[in-house]
Design a protein around this motif. Structure first.
Motif, PDB file in Angstrom:
ATOM      1  N   GLU A 188      50.589 -15.989 -34.670  1.00 15.95           N
ATOM      2  CA  GLU A 188      50.617 -17.442 -34.858  1.00 15.95           C
ATOM      3  C   GLU A 188      50.009 -18.159 -33.658  1.00 15.95           C
ATOM      4  OE1 GLU A 188      51.669 -19.633 -37.459  1.00 15.95           O
ATOM      5  OE2 GLU A 188      51.266 -17.731 -38.482  1.00 15.95           O
ATOM      6  N   LEU A 189      50.181 -17.602 -32.468  1.00 20.68           N
ATOM      7  CA  LEU A 189      49.554 -18.212 -31.291  1.00 20.68           C
ATOM      8  C   LEU A 189      48.037 -18.162 -31.401  1.00 20.68           C
ATOM      9  CD1 LEU A 189      51.620 -17.092 -28.142  1.00 20.68           C
ATOM     10  CD2 LEU A 189      51.451 -19.367 -29.159  1.00 20.68           C
ATOM     11  N   ASP A 246      45.856 -21.522 -31.409  1.00 21.72           N
ATOM     12  CA  ASP A 246      45.372 -21.567 -30.023  1.00 21.72           C
ATOM     13  C   ASP A 246      44.709 -22.911 -29.721  1.00 21.72           C
ATOM     14  OD1 ASP A 246      44.843 -20.225 -27.502  1.00 21.72           O
ATOM     15  OD2 ASP A 246      42.733 -20.322 -28.074  1.00 21.72           O
ATOM     16  N   GLY A 247      45.128 -23.552 -28.637  1.00 21.46           N
ATOM     17  CA  GLY A 247      44.549 -24.827 -28.220  1.00 21.46           C
ATOM     18  C   GLY A 247      45.185 -26.037 -28.850  1.00 21.46           C
ATOM     19  N   LYS A 248      46.121 -25.840 -29.786  1.00 25.29           N
ATOM     20  CA  LYS A 248      46.782 -26.974 -30.431  1.00 25.29           C
ATOM     21  C   LYS A 248      48.088 -27.306 -29.710  1.00 25.29           C
ATOM     22  CE  LYS A 248      44.936 -25.730 -34.974  1.00 25.29           C
ATOM     23  NZ  LYS A 248      45.291 -25.313 -36.366  1.00 25.29           N
ATOM     24  N   PRO A 249      48.522 -28.571 -29.756  1.00 24.33           N
ATOM     25  CA  PRO A 249      49.798 -28.930 -29.113  1.00 24.33           C
ATOM     26  C   PRO A 249      50.967 -28.207 -29.786  1.00 24.33           C
ATOM     27  CG  PRO A 249      48.498 -30.876 -29.608  1.00 24.33           C
ATOM     28  CD  PRO A 249      47.833 -29.740 -30.330  1.00 24.33           C
ATOM     29  N   MET A 251      48.553 -21.283 -26.130  1.00 26.07           N
ATOM     30  CA  MET A 251      47.491 -20.368 -25.697  1.00 26.07           C
ATOM     31  C   MET A 251      47.824 -18.962 -26.183  1.00 26.07           C
ATOM     32  SD  MET A 251      45.890 -19.503 -21.914  1.00 26.07           S
ATOM     33  CE  MET A 251      47.330 -18.662 -21.260  1.00 26.07           C
ATOM     34  N   SER A 252      46.908 -18.362 -26.915  1.00 22.61           N
ATOM     35  CA  SER A 252      47.115 -17.003 -27.410  1.00 22.61           C
ATOM     36  C   SER A 252      46.800 -15.991 -26.316  1.00 22.61           C
ATOM     37  CB  SER A 252      46.213 -16.746 -28.616  1.00 22.61           C
ATOM     38  OG  SER A 252      44.845 -16.818 -28.228  1.00 22.61           O
ATOM     39  N   SER A 253      47.214 -14.761 -26.519  1.00 19.11           N
ATOM     40  CA  SER A 253      46.873 -13.697 -25.583  1.00 19.11           C
ATOM     41  C   SER A 253      45.396 -13.361 -25.692  1.00 19.11           C
ATOM     42  CB  SER A 253      47.708 -12.457 -25.875  1.00 19.11           C
ATOM     43  OG  SER A 253      47.314 -11.397 -25.025  1.00 19.11           O
ATOM     44  N   ARG A 254      44.802 -12.996 -24.577  1.00 14.81           N
ATOM     45  CA  ARG A 254      43.396 -12.585 -24.561  1.00 14.81           C
ATOM     46  C   ARG A 254      43.261 -11.070 -24.707  1.00 14.81           C
ATOM     47  NH1 ARG A 254      43.762 -17.702 -25.438  1.00 14.81           N
ATOM     48  NH2 ARG A 254      42.020 -18.958 -24.660  1.00 14.81           N
ATOM     49  N   TYR A 255      44.376 -10.385 -24.977  1.00 13.28           N
ATOM     50  CA  TYR A 255      44.363  -8.924 -25.083  1.00 13.28           C
ATOM     51  C   TYR A 255      44.681  -8.466 -26.498  1.00 13.28           C
ATOM     52  CZ  TYR A 255      44.581  -9.115 -19.985  1.00 13.28           C
ATOM     53  OH  TYR A 255      44.313  -9.365 -18.669  1.00 13.28           O
ATOM     54  N   ARG A 256      44.177  -7.294 -26.830  1.00 16.00           N
ATOM     55  CA  ARG A 256      44.475  -6.688 -28.130  1.00 16.00           C
ATOM     56  C   ARG A 256      45.793  -5.916 -28.047  1.00 16.00           C
ATOM     57  NH1 ARG A 256      39.201  -5.248 -27.216  1.00 16.00           N
ATOM     58  NH2 ARG A 256      39.875  -3.110 -26.760  1.00 16.00           N
ATOM     59  N   PHE A 257      46.487  -5.857 -29.182  1.00 15.36           N
ATOM     60  CA  PHE A 257      47.726  -5.083 -29.297  1.00 15.36           C
ATOM     61  C   PHE A 257      47.514  -3.956 -30.296  1.00 15.36           C
ATOM     62  CE2 PHE A 257      49.371  -8.770 -27.241  1.00 15.36           C
ATOM     63  CZ  PHE A 257      50.602  -8.444 -26.697  1.00 15.36           C
ATOM     64  N   ALA A 258      48.268  -2.876 -30.102  1.00 21.18           N
ATOM     65  CA  ALA A 258      48.222  -1.758 -31.047  1.00 21.18           C
ATOM     66  C   ALA A 258      49.591  -1.078 -31.054  1.00 21.18           C
ATOM     67  CB  ALA A 258      47.138  -0.756 -30.659  1.00 21.18           C
ATOM     68  N   ARG A 259      49.849  -0.333 -32.131  1.00 25.04           N
ATOM     69  CA  ARG A 259      51.123   0.388 -32.245  1.00 25.04           C
ATOM     70  C   ARG A 259      50.958   1.816 -31.749  1.00 25.04           C
ATOM     71  NH1 ARG A 259      54.972  -2.498 -34.551  1.00 25.04           N
ATOM     72  NH2 ARG A 259      54.372  -4.355 -35.754  1.00 25.04           N
ATOM     73  N   HIS A 260      52.041   2.349 -31.153  1.00 22.18           N
ATOM     74  CA  HIS A 260      51.948   3.649 -30.499  1.00 22.18           C
ATOM     75  C   HIS A 260      53.177   4.497 -30.811  1.00 22.18           C
ATOM     76  CE1 HIS A 260      48.516   2.328 -28.024  1.00 22.18           C
ATOM     77  NE2 HIS A 260      49.153   1.165 -27.950  1.00 22.18           N
ATOM     78  N   THR A 278      61.691 -12.847 -31.277  1.00 18.10           N
ATOM     79  CA  THR A 278      61.523 -14.265 -30.972  1.00 18.10           C
ATOM     80  C   THR A 278      60.862 -14.954 -32.162  1.00 18.10           C
ATOM     81  OG1 THR A 278      59.391 -13.806 -29.908  1.00 18.10           O
ATOM     82  CG2 THR A 278      61.333 -13.854 -28.492  1.00 18.10           C
ATOM     83  N   ASP A 279      60.811 -16.282 -32.114  1.00 24.55           N
ATOM     84  CA  ASP A 279      60.194 -17.024 -33.214  1.00 24.55           C
ATOM     85  C   ASP A 279      58.688 -16.784 -33.240  1.00 24.55           C
ATOM     86  OD1 ASP A 279      59.023 -18.720 -31.281  1.00 24.55           O
ATOM     87  OD2 ASP A 279      60.710 -20.099 -31.339  1.00 24.55           O
ATOM     88  N   ASP A 280      58.016 -17.389 -34.207  1.00 24.32           N
ATOM     89  CA  ASP A 280      56.593 -17.099 -34.432  1.00 24.32           C
ATOM     90  C   ASP A 280      55.708 -17.486 -33.255  1.00 24.32           C
ATOM     91  OD1 ASP A 280      57.168 -16.080 -36.892  1.00 24.32           O
ATOM     92  OD2 ASP A 280      56.649 -17.897 -38.016  1.00 24.32           O
ATOM     93  N   LEU A 281      56.184 -18.387 -32.418  1.00 24.97           N
ATOM     94  CA  LEU A 281      55.409 -18.791 -31.256  1.00 24.97           C
ATOM     95  C   LEU A 281      55.879 -18.100 -29.977  1.00 24.97           C
ATOM     96  CD1 LEU A 281      55.083 -22.630 -31.938  1.00 24.97           C
ATOM     97  CD2 LEU A 281      53.430 -20.824 -32.457  1.00 24.97           C
ATOM     98  N   GLY A 282      56.895 -17.252 -30.082  1.00 25.54           N
ATOM     99  CA  GLY A 282      57.414 -16.558 -28.916  1.00 25.54           C
ATOM    100  C   GLY A 282      58.200 -17.448 -27.975  1.00 25.54           C
TER     101      GLY A 282
END
Length: 495
Positions: free
Chosen positions: A100-101, A105-108, A129-138, A439-443
């Motif tokens: 959701e971030l 991204d960039g919105k109030p 502000m969203s994360s600039r990194y990729r996530f993956a499952r391990h 956490t909620d959708d916005l963390g």
């Protein structure tokens, strides 16, 4: 005779004075002095007796304050290594992926989310502000981790990730002190001191509680390893990563071990005599410290001698002998717990990314990810992970909103966020391969399985075999404990 008759009379009068004259003329004064001395000694002994009765320890007080003591119940962990990431890592860029971030991204941020919230440096209506990194499952557990933690991903099934931590403090110094001592104010014992007070130590040649540090500086300072109102036998002992672990432990040139031993025996006997006279428990601490220092003249150099470590082990950690680093501290921590040390704190500073959070995390993770994961792997292959508890985390989290402040030279950073953050634990009775909390959708807020700092502290003591409500010490007229009047064991974490 002099030429001064008056001076001659004074000299003659003084020569005529005898001890009998002195006591006849000053007897009342001397008696008062003697009585005052006796009363002060009696008062000192009474205070010591009152202190002992006011603090009825659940364990008999041994001659050695660090001697092992039985826990309240069967422990799951015998020792703890706490990897404290001072400055607060961004959970949103490392552990708590929020699509959701990315979409917003960039919105109030919606006003209802931040209603009545306070922040250290940003406005509540700052943009997301969203994360600039990729996530993956391990792993088989499917733990979701950022690409900044490639080594931790290799032990994903050994760790339990808790995404629902929250704290009462939103500035670094009080938050660091709160996590370590249960209070935001300096002067309370830290969790390492409570652990050694409750259980003693299995090491006879090293302190029961050791502190190692890397990075740039701690906001909470020495309060993070203080024994507070507990006897100072239980405070953390900072070790250096290079050279002598503790300054001035080695004997100076020309002083042999027999001379050291004879000198310490004399000091010990004098301190024992003083202890018997006044009953101050700090004198017992002093005696114990001198004896420990003598034993460490042999044990400390052996601890820091890595010549017995294989090249494969050094490569696993990414550690280089005589090159201070977090990785080297992780290796030294393993060597410490092998030698019976009860509690080891590794502080790594530099996670306070108010600007360029993406670049800052790249540097901090590059310094710590390999060493932390290697510690888990190394302990496991040596059969030590089952009864060694590892904890990783900082004092709070970071906001889902961006911090940008031209006046301070900041952009693309994140502010302090006490409402939700992430830590991970491994070994020592922890059920690995799971993620707890949400956490909620916005963390922003915790919405499932909230874990307060006092809950974390209660769980750590529980894993060591201690009931956090029973491990107490009376000070200033009331019983204190690490968790104050709160705290519940997080049963989902237990294996």
């Amino acid at each position: 005779m002099s030429r001064n008759p008056e001076l001659d009379r004074v000299v003659a009068w003084n020569l005529a004075r005898t001890r009998r004259h002195f006591f006849r003329d000053c007897g009342v004064g001397v008696g008062k002095m003697a009585l005052a001395s006796m009363l002060l000694q009696a008062q000192g002994k009474a205070r010591a007796s009152d202190a002992a009765s006011a603090n009825p320890s659940p364990f008999p007080t041994p001659a050695d304050p660090l001697a092992p003591r039985p826990p309240h119940f069967a422990p799951r962990a015998k020792r703890v290594i706490f990897l404290f990431m001072a400055g607060a890592p961004s959970q949103l860029d490392l552990f708590d992926n929020k699509p959701e971030l990315t979409r917003h991204d960039g919105k109030p941020i919606p006003p209802e989310v931040v209603k009545d919230q306070r922040y250290a440096f940003i406005r509540p209506d700052a943009s997301l502000m969203s994360s600039r990194y990729r996530f993956a499952r391990h792993g088989e557990s499917g733990a979701e981790l950022s690409e900044m933690l490639p080594n931790l991903a290799k032990v994903a099934d050994e760790i339990a990730i808790v995404k629902s931590l929250h704290t009462d403090q939103f500035n670094h110094a009080p938050a660091q002190i709160f996590l370590n001592t249960g209070s935001p104010f300096p002067g309370r014992p830290c969790i390492g001191a409570w652990s050694v007070y409750g259980l003693g130590s299995e090491s006879t040649d090293l302190p029961g509680f050791v502190v190692l540090s890397s990075g740039s500086g701690l906001s909470g300072g020495a309060a993070l390893w203080s024994s507070g109102f507990l006897p100072t036998s239980y405070q953390g002992v900072p070790f250096r990563s290079k050279g002598d672990p503790i300054l001035d432990v080695a004997s100076p040139s020309g002083v042999d071990r027999k001379f050291d031993r004879d000198s310490l025996d004399l000091i010990r006997d004098l301190n024992r005599q003083h202890l018997g006279a006044v009953g101050d428990p700090e004198i017992a601490t002093r005696i114990s410290s001198y004896e420990m220092a003598f034993r460490m003249q042999a044990s400390a150099p052996e601890l820091m001698d890595l010549s017995g470590e294989t090249a494969a082990t050094l490569a696993l950690y990414g550690a280089e002998p005589d090159q201070p680093s977090f990785a080297l501290n992780c290796l030294v921590a393993r060597r410490l717990v092998e030698r019976g040390v009860r509690f080891v704190n590794l502080f790594h500073e530099g996670w306070d990314h108010h600007s360029d959070v993406a670049g800052g995390l790249k540097g901090s993770c590059g310094q710590t990810d390999r060493g932390a994961a290697a510690l888990v792997m190394d302990l496991k292959q040596r059969g030590l992970l089952d009864d060694t508890l590892i904890v990783w985390g900082g004092e709070f989290g970071r906001t889902p909103m961006v911090e940008s402040n031209a006046a301070l030279g900041r952009s693309m950073g994140r502010d302090h966020h006490p409402q939700a953050f992430t830590m991970w634990l491994a070994g020592g009775g922890i059920k690995g391969g799971q993620t707890i909390g949400r956490t909620d959708d916005l963390g922003f807020h915790v919405v499932e399985d909230a874990v307060h700092i006092h809950d974390l502290q209660a769980t750590l003591l529980h894993l060591l075999g201690m009931d956090h409500t029973r491990l107490t010490f009376k000070s200033q007229g009331r019983q204190f404990r690490l968790t104050d009047v709160s705290g519940e064991v997080v049963t989902k974490l237990l294996a």
